[in-house]
Write a protein that holds these residues in place. Structure first.
Motif, short mmCIF file in Angstrom:
data_model
loop_
_atom_site.label_atom_id
_atom_site.label_comp_id
_atom_site.label_asym_id
_atom_site.label_seq_id
_atom_site.Cartn_x
_atom_site.Cartn_y
_atom_site.Cartn_z
N PHE A 1 7.43 -1.83 -7.50
CA PHE A 1 5.98 -1.74 -7.38
C PHE A 1 5.51 -2.93 -6.55
O PHE A 1 5.80 -4.08 -6.90
CB PHE A 1 5.30 -1.81 -8.76
CG PHE A 1 5.64 -0.66 -9.66
CD1 PHE A 1 4.78 0.42 -9.78
CD2 PHE A 1 6.81 -0.66 -10.40
CE1 PHE A 1 5.07 1.47 -10.62
CE2 PHE A 1 7.13 0.39 -11.24
CZ PHE A 1 6.25 1.47 -11.34
N ASP A 2 4.79 -2.67 -5.46
CA ASP A 2 4.22 -3.76 -4.68
C ASP A 2 2.83 -3.36 -4.21
O ASP A 2 2.31 -2.31 -4.62
CB ASP A 2 5.14 -4.17 -3.52
CG ASP A 2 5.40 -3.06 -2.51
OD1 ASP A 2 4.58 -2.12 -2.42
OD2 ASP A 2 6.41 -3.14 -1.80
N GLN A 3 2.23 -4.15 -3.34
CA GLN A 3 0.86 -3.89 -2.91
C GLN A 3 0.74 -2.66 -2.02
O GLN A 3 -0.34 -2.10 -1.89
CB GLN A 3 0.30 -5.12 -2.19
CG GLN A 3 0.22 -6.36 -3.07
CD GLN A 3 -0.57 -6.14 -4.35
OE1 GLN A 3 -1.62 -5.52 -4.34
NE2 GLN A 3 -0.05 -6.64 -5.46
N LYS A 4 1.84 -2.21 -1.43
CA LYS A 4 1.82 -1.04 -0.55
C LYS A 4 1.97 0.27 -1.33
O LYS A 4 1.40 1.28 -0.96
CB LYS A 4 2.92 -1.15 0.49
CG LYS A 4 2.76 -2.29 1.44
CD LYS A 4 3.95 -2.37 2.36
CE LYS A 4 3.88 -3.65 3.18
NZ LYS A 4 5.12 -3.92 3.88
N GLY A 5 2.80 0.26 -2.37
CA GLY A 5 3.06 1.48 -3.12
C GLY A 5 4.22 1.32 -4.07
O GLY A 5 4.54 0.22 -4.50
#
Length: 175
Positions: free
Chosen positions: A98-102
């Motif tokens: 899970f990161d800020q992009k998706g």
């Protein structure tokens, strides 16, 4: 103020309990499940009506139908799913990043990323989190396997999926 994690990695291996819980959720939130519940309730009502009249044969018949619909059907689903437990697809762990992009899923043979703008819904059940994308594909995450990352994952989901699509309890049972 706490700093939000930039990336969260969790390793998930689906088990029969998680798959069963997901399948029961899928079925009972759709038309077939609602129909089964209505028929079960109708049979339970007829059981009471015949018992009040003293028609014991009909009481037993409708009680059996009510029990089969309300308890037998979920038991059959759980039994069928438990036979899948040894299949290759469910033995191999999948890593979710899970990161800020998706959300990136990394399995042994393939890798896929779903952008947050394509995520539509997040639901918590008793022991699992279910994430749906815009194609209605589901990601099933057993809460117990999220461990200490549970709160961080929920916070990231809540920050990126529209509030109307997030149905997650902040506190979750852990097996």
């Amino acid at each position: 103020m706490k700093e939000e994690k930039k990336e969260i990695k969790v390793r998930i291996t689906l088990d029969a309990d998680a798959i069963s819980e997901f399948m029961l959720y899928q079925i009972y939130t759709g038309v077939p499940g609602v129909a089964v519940l209505v028929l079960g309730a109708l049979n339970a009502g007829l059981t009471v009506a015949f018992a009040v009249r003293g028609q014991w044969l009909m009481t037993v018949i409708f009680a059996v139908f009510a029990l089969l619909l309300l308890f037998g059907f979920p038991a059959v689903i759980k039994n069928r799913v438990s036979t899948l437990q040894g299949k290759k697809k469910f033995i191999k762990p999948v890593e979710y990043i899970f990161d800020q992009k998706g959300i990136q899923t990394v399995a042994a043979d393939k890798e896929k990323t779903v952008a947050w703008e394509n995520m539509r819904k997040a639901v918590s059940r008793k022991h699992i989190l279910i994430l749906y994308d815009d194609k209605k594909h589901a990601m099933v995450l057993p809460v117990a396997q999220l461990g200490e990352e549970y709160k961080a994952v929920v916070d990231m989901i809540s920050a990126h999926i529209p509030p109307a699509g997030v149905h997650i309890r902040k506190r979750q049972d852990r097996r």
